[in-house]
Design a protein around this motif. Sequence first.
Motif, mmCIF file in Angstrom:
data_model
loop_
_atom_site.group_PDB
_atom_site.id
_atom_site.type_symbol
_atom_site.label_atom_id
_atom_site.label_comp_id
_atom_site.label_asym_id
_atom_site.label_seq_id
_atom_site.Cartn_x
_atom_site.Cartn_y
_atom_site.Cartn_z
ATOM 1 N N ILE A 13 0.931 -1.185 0.016
ATOM 2 C CA ILE A 13 0.166 0.055 -0.100
ATOM 3 C C ILE A 13 0.885 1.196 -0.027
ATOM 4 O O ILE A 13 1.833 1.495 0.614
ATOM 5 N N VAL A 29 -3.369 0.426 -3.995
ATOM 6 C CA VAL A 29 -2.943 -0.849 -3.400
ATOM 7 C C VAL A 29 -2.588 -1.835 -4.396
ATOM 8 O O VAL A 29 -3.092 -2.103 -5.384
ATOM 9 N N GLU A 31 -1.803 -4.782 -6.300
ATOM 10 C CA GLU A 31 -2.497 -6.551 -6.576
ATOM 11 C C GLU A 31 -1.371 -7.462 -7.399
ATOM 12 O O GLU A 31 -0.382 -6.764 -7.758
ATOM 13 N N VAL A 38 -8.041 3.430 -4.014
ATOM 14 C CA VAL A 38 -8.948 3.774 -2.942
ATOM 15 C C VAL A 38 -9.222 5.236 -2.725
ATOM 16 O O VAL A 38 -8.239 5.902 -2.137
ATOM 17 N N LEU A 136 -8.732 -6.436 -0.867
ATOM 18 C CA LEU A 136 -9.435 -5.408 0.321
ATOM 19 C C LEU A 136 -10.474 -6.269 0.577
ATOM 20 O O LEU A 136 -11.274 -6.956 -0.236
ATOM 21 N N PHE A 151 -11.931 -0.185 4.276
ATOM 22 C CA PHE A 151 -11.256 -1.416 3.561
ATOM 23 C C PHE A 151 -10.238 -1.823 4.257
ATOM 24 O O PHE A 151 -9.151 -1.241 4.829
ATOM 25 N N HIS A 153 -6.941 -4.529 4.538
ATOM 26 C CA HIS A 153 -6.077 -5.379 3.953
ATOM 27 C C HIS A 153 -5.312 -6.226 4.947
ATOM 28 O O HIS A 153 -4.618 -5.892 5.456
#
Length: 224
Positions: A13, A29, A31, A38, A136, A151, A153
């Motif tokens: 993040i 974030v 992936e 976000v 998330l 959210f 993580h």
Amino acid sequence: MIEVKVTQISEHIWSIKLWLIIPIHVWLVKEKNGITLVDTGVAMMAKGIVKAIERLQAGPLLRIVLTHGHPDHIGGLKRILQSNPVPTYAHSVEIPYMEGELPYRQGKKTVAYVQKGAVQPLGEDERGQLQAIGGLVPFHTPGHSPGHVVFFHKDDQVLLAGDLFSSKNGKLRPPLFTENIEETVRNSSIVGRLRPARVEICHGKPIFNAADQIEDYMLKYLRS
């Protein structure tokens, strides 16, 4: 282009911050195959957000998820989607307010912050629980707005809390400009259940080990 500050806050993040009277944070974030954004901040942050995604070199923008629909959280959405037309998600309860069907505050005029259909509802299971999206897990935390979402993580133990809180000197504080403070404070109990190592908020500094504060916080602000 307005300069924004980009800071890696955990393994997956990054925080993007603009100081505009008060700080405004959004988050990237990482992936497996790209980036989840976000919130989108205010309009003047859009170019800085897009540039930050490019510099990260972690793949394309895959999706945008919104904690809620207030202008300082969705102001950059239109400009970002012009260059990155990706799916955008918010809680189903929030979308009518964002689209101007319902007013955020009683007695006020409705305002359409997004075009109809521009934002999709977050997925829910048969019990109405919000489903994970990328890395998330969203949780419905109404009060600041009807469809406010945080959210979590799990791998990084970071809670992206939007406007569930503000902060001062490392302490949790209620968020400003909140329609229903009591409901917001009640829903802050999510911190006690998840026990994140770090809580990120839009308008303030992060809170570490917030679960250690949450009982006193709720007692103080539910009684006031």
